[in-house]
Each structure stands twice: as structure tokens, then as C-alpha cells.
Enzyme design. Structure first.
Site, PDB file in Angstrom:
ATOM      1  CG  ASN A   1      -1.527   1.305   1.564  1.00  0.00           C
ATOM      2  OD1 ASN A   1      -2.459   1.760   0.915  1.00  0.00           O
ATOM      3  ND2 ASN A   1      -0.967   1.974   2.578  1.00  0.00           N
TER       4      ASN A   1
ATOM      5  CE  LYS B   1      -0.785   4.016  -6.759  1.00  0.00           C
ATOM      6  NZ  LYS B   1      -0.496   3.199  -5.564  1.00  0.00           N
TER       7      LYS B   1
ATOM      8  CB  SER C   1      -4.560   5.004  -8.094  1.00  0.00           C
ATOM      9  OG  SER C   1      -5.209   6.223  -8.399  1.00  0.00           O
TER      10      SER C   1
ATOM     11  CB  ILE D   1      -9.392   7.973  -0.340  1.00  0.00           C
ATOM     12  CG1 ILE D   1      -9.834   6.934  -1.380  1.00  0.00           C
ATOM     13  CG2 ILE D   1      -9.658   7.499   1.092  1.00  0.00           C
ATOM     14  CD1 ILE D   1     -11.305   6.596  -1.411  1.00  0.00           C
TER      15      ILE D   1
ATOM     16  CE1 TYR E   1      -0.084   7.620  -6.627  1.00  0.00           C
ATOM     17  CE2 TYR E   1      -1.861   7.900  -8.218  1.00  0.00           C
ATOM     18  CZ  TYR E   1      -1.427   7.538  -6.961  1.00  0.00           C
ATOM     19  OH  TYR E   1      -2.335   7.080  -6.028  1.00  0.00           O
TER      20      TYR E   1
END
Ligand SMILES: NC(=O)c1ccc[n+]([C@@H]2O[C@H](COP(=O)([O-])OP(=O)(O)OC[C@H]3O[C@@H](n4cnc5c(N)ncnc54)[C@H](OP(=O)(O)O)[C@@H]3O)[C@@H](O)[C@H]2O)c1
Length: 253
Positions: free
Chosen positions: A86, A155, A138, A184, A151
Site C-alpha cells: 500500500n 498504478k 488507483s 479518498i 504515478y
């Protein structure tokens, strides 16, 4: 009987947000939890609040430390049933301003430790003929915006690799799945001191105009619930799947 009674789990990025919520939930569901992150004091605070949770403070780019963590976990607890990959970082950067060094740093934190830890725990799970690996991905792997290139690449790689690892490890009773959170509210949603889920732009487009059909950001606990399901015996016939947890964000135009 609790969902993770007797299970031993490693959770990375457990000092805040989704990882902390997951580690907390696992401990309360009966698991022995080894919580990894850099901020030692945060982990120790978590350990003081959770039964059967121990902290292992390290940087996930330190592969020798990850190896030590897995060795120590097996020595102390005899097995490893669940790995939750994670830990991650995110930032906004246009392609023109990006550098190869930054790209590589993103891979080193968001992607390589997922592989390294899965490689370290797999022999134990194979021997046990049981395991659950959950990779936190993600929605950036599925839908796109500018400024998150490296990023999003990590993912997307996690989703593809989750599928292939699931096929590879299926014969040993090891299930491998991913979770793709949307917006989130965690420390990651705070950009330059401002929580992006509280800005007028966010409230106008994602909430008022319901780009997110459920019209609110999600919570770390809501993602942790899904990670718990995928990490438990309740999840018995799902593998290689990326479960989107986004309040409907990615199903809308
Ligand atoms: N929040 C969202 O909207 C969202 C959306 C989609 C996906 N995600 C994913 O969810 C995961 C968790 O993020 P979050 O939202 O919970 O954010 P967060 O609260 O910032 O948590 C990130 C965690 O990763 C750890 N971490 C970061 N770099 C590390 C390193 N080099 N070594 C060890 N640990 C490291 C941090 O701990 P230390 O700083 O103590 O090391 C922290 O515990 C990430 O993979 C993220 O990409 C989040």
C-alpha cells in the site's frame, strides 16, 4: 470467529491513511499485523492501540530492510498469510517539468517494493498452500488527467502485474487482487497544505455536479473494508481482479 483470526499479515504504508485503517481493522479482526512505514512514532502509537500489532520502521526502497522484516515475521510468528502492498507517494507535475530521476523515484517507492515484498512472501505462502496479496492501485490507472504521469504508470503496472501474479500463484492457493481507490480523504489528498477534497473546484464538480455519483470523497476505512474482504477467507473465488472503490467516479462522463 473473526475474519482474520490466526492470520499473520504485513501491511505497508501503515502510518497513515488507507494503510493505517487497514492495519487497525486487521488487528481488530484477529490478525497478527506487522506494520511498515518510515514514521516510527506513528507506528508505535498504532501498536499501543492495537492488539497483536508490531511496527517495523523502514523505507520501502530499502530492500534489505524488507527482507529483514519478512525473515523476522516468519521467525516470530511462523507464517505469513496476507501481504498488503500500500505504501505510495503522489505529486502533480506536468510532463514538461518532469525528469527521469523523478520517474525512477516514483517507480522505486510505488512499484518496486510491491514486487520485492511479493517475491519475499511467496515462498512462505507456497509452502503453506495459502495466501492473500492485495495491491493498492488507483483510479489513475483507469481514467486519466494531466500531471500524474509517473504515478499513473506505477498504478497501471500494478494492475497488469496483479493479473499475471494471480495466474502464476493460483495453483498454490494464493489469491492476488488489487484495490483502486478514487478520491479518498487522507494525507495524500492534502496538496500544499490544502485538502483537495475541500476546494471549491472539488465541491463544485465532484460533489454538486456529481462527477462522483455518491457525491463525496471516500474514507480510508471504506477502502480498508474492501482490503479486508480481499484478504480474508470470504474472498475465495476472486483473483487477478482490480476492485474500484470510488463512489462511481470512473463510471461517469
Ligand atoms: N488518497 C487517495 O485519494 C488515493 C487514491 C488512490 C490511491 N491511493 C493509494 O493509496 C495508498 C495509500 O495512500 P493514502 O491515501 O493512505 O496516503 P497517505 O496517508 O499519505 O499514506 C501513505 C503511506 O505510505 C507510506 N510511505 C510513503 N512513502 C514511503 C516509503 N518510501 N517507505 C515506507 N513507507 C512509505 C507513508 O508512511 P511514512 O511517511 O511514515 O513512510 C504512509 O503510511 C497509496 O498507494 C496511494 O497511491 C490513494
Amino acid at each position: 470467529m473473526k475474519a482474520l483470526d490466526g492470520r499473520v499479515a504485513i501491511v505497508t504504508g501503515a502510518s497513515s491513511g488507507i494503510g493505517e485503517a487497514t492495519a487497525r481493522r486487521f488487528a481488530h479482526e484477529g490478525a497478527t499485523v506487522v506494520a511498515i512505514a518510515r514514521r516510527r512514532e506513528r507506528l508505535e502509537h498504532l501498536a499501543s492501540e492495537c492488539p497483536r500489532l508490531t511496527s517495523f520502521a523502514c523505507d520501502v526502497i530499502d530492500h534489505a530492510a524488507l527482507e529483514q522484516c519478512v525473515r523476522q515475521t516468519v521467525e516470530q510468528h511462523g507464517r505469513i498469510d496476507v501481504l498488503v502492498n500500500n505504501a505510495g507517494l503522489s505529486y502533480y507535475e506536468r510532463h514538461a517539468d518532469s525528469t527521469l530521476d523523478h520517474w525512477r523515484q516514483t517507480m522505486a517507492v510505488n512499484l518496486e517494493p510491491y514486487y520485492v515484498l511479493a517475491k519475499l512472501v511467496a515462498p512462505h505462502m507456497i509452502q503453506q498452500r495459502y495466501g492473500r496479496i492485495v495491491n493498492v492501485s488507483s483510479v489513475q490507472a483507469i481514467a486519466s488527467e494531466a500531471t500524474v504521469g509517473a504515478y499513473a504508470a506505477t498504478k497501471g503496472a500494478i494492475n497488469a502485474w496483479t493479473r499475471t501474479l494471480a495466474v502464476d500463484l493460483a495453483e498454490y492457493g494464493i489469491l492476488v487482487n488489487a484495490v483502486a481507490p478514487g478520491c479518498i480523504r487522507t494525507e495524500m489528498s492534502v496538496i500544499n497544505g490544502v485538502d483537495e477534497t475541500t476546494t471549491p473546484d472539488f465541491l463544485g464538480w465532484y460533489v454538486k455536479r456529481r462527477k462522483i455519483p455518491l457525491a463525496r470523497p471516500g474514507t480510508a476505512d471504506e477502502v480498508a473494508n474492501v482490503v479486508l474482504f480481499l484478504s480474508s477467507d470470504q474472498c475465495a473465488y476472486i483473483t487477478g481482479h482490480t476492485l474500484v472503490v470510488d463512489g462511481g467516479l470512473t463510471i461517469t462522463f
